[in-house]
Write a protein that holds these residues in place. Structure first.
Motif, short mmCIF file in Angstrom:
data_model
loop_
_atom_site.label_atom_id
_atom_site.label_comp_id
_atom_site.label_asym_id
_atom_site.label_seq_id
_atom_site.Cartn_x
_atom_site.Cartn_y
_atom_site.Cartn_z
N ALA A 40 46.73 53.83 39.49
CA ALA A 40 46.28 55.26 39.48
C ALA A 40 47.33 56.09 39.63
O ALA A 40 48.75 55.71 39.42
CB ALA A 40 45.84 55.04 41.15
N THR A 41 47.00 57.83 39.08
CA THR A 41 48.00 57.98 39.37
C THR A 41 47.35 59.61 39.99
O THR A 41 46.54 59.68 39.97
CB THR A 41 48.18 58.53 37.94
OG1 THR A 41 46.93 58.97 37.48
CG2 THR A 41 48.83 57.71 37.44
N THR A 42 47.82 60.64 40.24
CA THR A 42 46.79 61.61 41.12
C THR A 42 48.42 63.14 40.32
O THR A 42 49.76 62.33 40.80
CB THR A 42 47.17 61.79 42.62
OG1 THR A 42 46.14 60.68 42.97
CG2 THR A 42 47.10 63.03 43.54
N HIS A 61 52.45 58.14 40.20
CA HIS A 61 52.68 56.84 39.25
C HIS A 61 52.43 55.05 40.08
O HIS A 61 53.34 54.97 41.00
CB HIS A 61 52.93 56.93 38.25
CG HIS A 61 53.12 58.16 37.03
ND1 HIS A 61 53.78 58.88 37.67
CD2 HIS A 61 52.21 58.15 36.02
CE1 HIS A 61 53.50 60.16 36.30
NE2 HIS A 61 52.78 60.08 35.81
N VAL A 62 50.79 55.35 40.76
CA VAL A 62 50.89 53.41 41.35
C VAL A 62 50.65 52.44 40.29
O VAL A 62 50.16 52.57 39.66
CB VAL A 62 49.69 53.45 41.93
CG1 VAL A 62 49.86 51.83 43.13
CG2 VAL A 62 49.75 54.83 43.51
N THR A 63 51.85 52.12 40.03
CA THR A 63 51.98 50.97 39.59
C THR A 63 51.80 49.32 40.63
O THR A 63 52.22 48.81 41.86
CB THR A 63 53.60 49.98 38.82
OG1 THR A 63 53.89 51.76 38.02
CG2 THR A 63 53.41 48.89 37.65
N GLU A 64 51.06 48.08 39.98
CA GLU A 64 50.64 46.86 40.68
C GLU A 64 51.69 45.86 40.02
O GLU A 64 50.66 45.44 39.16
CB GLU A 64 49.05 46.86 41.11
CG GLU A 64 48.71 47.40 42.27
CD GLU A 64 47.28 47.46 42.34
OE1 GLU A 64 46.43 46.57 41.81
OE2 GLU A 64 46.57 48.16 43.50
N ALA A 65 52.04 44.98 40.62
CA ALA A 65 52.64 44.14 39.47
C ALA A 65 51.53 42.58 39.82
O ALA A 65 50.98 43.20 40.51
CB ALA A 65 53.95 43.64 40.36
#
Length: 155
Positions: free
Chosen positions: A80-82, A107-111
């Motif tokens: 996701a980004t905002t 910026h959201v990163t998911e492993a």
């Protein structure tokens, strides 16, 4: 603060259209609409990224609308980004305008193991915009990253 000169209805309309252009860029980035984001630029646009605003050498320089799609598609790497646009200034000169817009980009990163990371970037966009067939477009956009902060993020 100095008093502001009276604004004509035409200038007010241009200023609103320019802010809508800036906001449309952020909105389309967060919706992963690379095609729509690309359409906000002139055919012969110049897009320059400075991942460290203190470095006079750009990290990336792109020429032409078609060269932008892979860069905008790269946002798909994030869960996701905002992009939150803040203060901006605009100087109008007929069918041309220049401006600076400040943005906090999240910026959201998911492993694979489910852990999340949040990277926040403080960005300044230095823009040159032109009116083309009655529509304002970016002719040049310099993306200046002033700072970043990366930390764990809760789901």
């Amino acid at each position: 603060m100095s008093p502001h000169a009276p604004v004509t209805p035409a200038e007010a309309a241009d200023r609103l259209a320019l802010r809508e252009l800036v906001d449309a860029y952020a909105h389309r980035a967060d919706r992963r609409d690379a095609k729509g984001q690309t359409a906000l630029f002139t055919e012969d646009t110049r897009f320059v990224v400075y991942m460290d605003a203190r470095d006079p050498n750009p990290s990336q320089e792109l020429h032409g609308r078609e060269s932008l799609a892979p860069v905008f598609d790269a946002l798909n790497a994030y869960a996701a980004t905002t992009h939150f646009n803040g203060q901006s200034t605009v100087t109008l000169d007929g069918d041309r305008a220049t401006g600076v817009t400040h943005c906090l980009a999240h910026h959201v990163t998911e492993a694979e193991d489910g852990t999340r990371t949040l990277m926040v970037a403080s960005i300044r966009y230095l823009d040159t915009m032109v009116r083309h067939d009655g529509t304002w477009l970016f002719a040049e956009r310099l993306l200046m990253v002033d700072w970043t902060d990366t930390r764990p993020s809760n789901p």
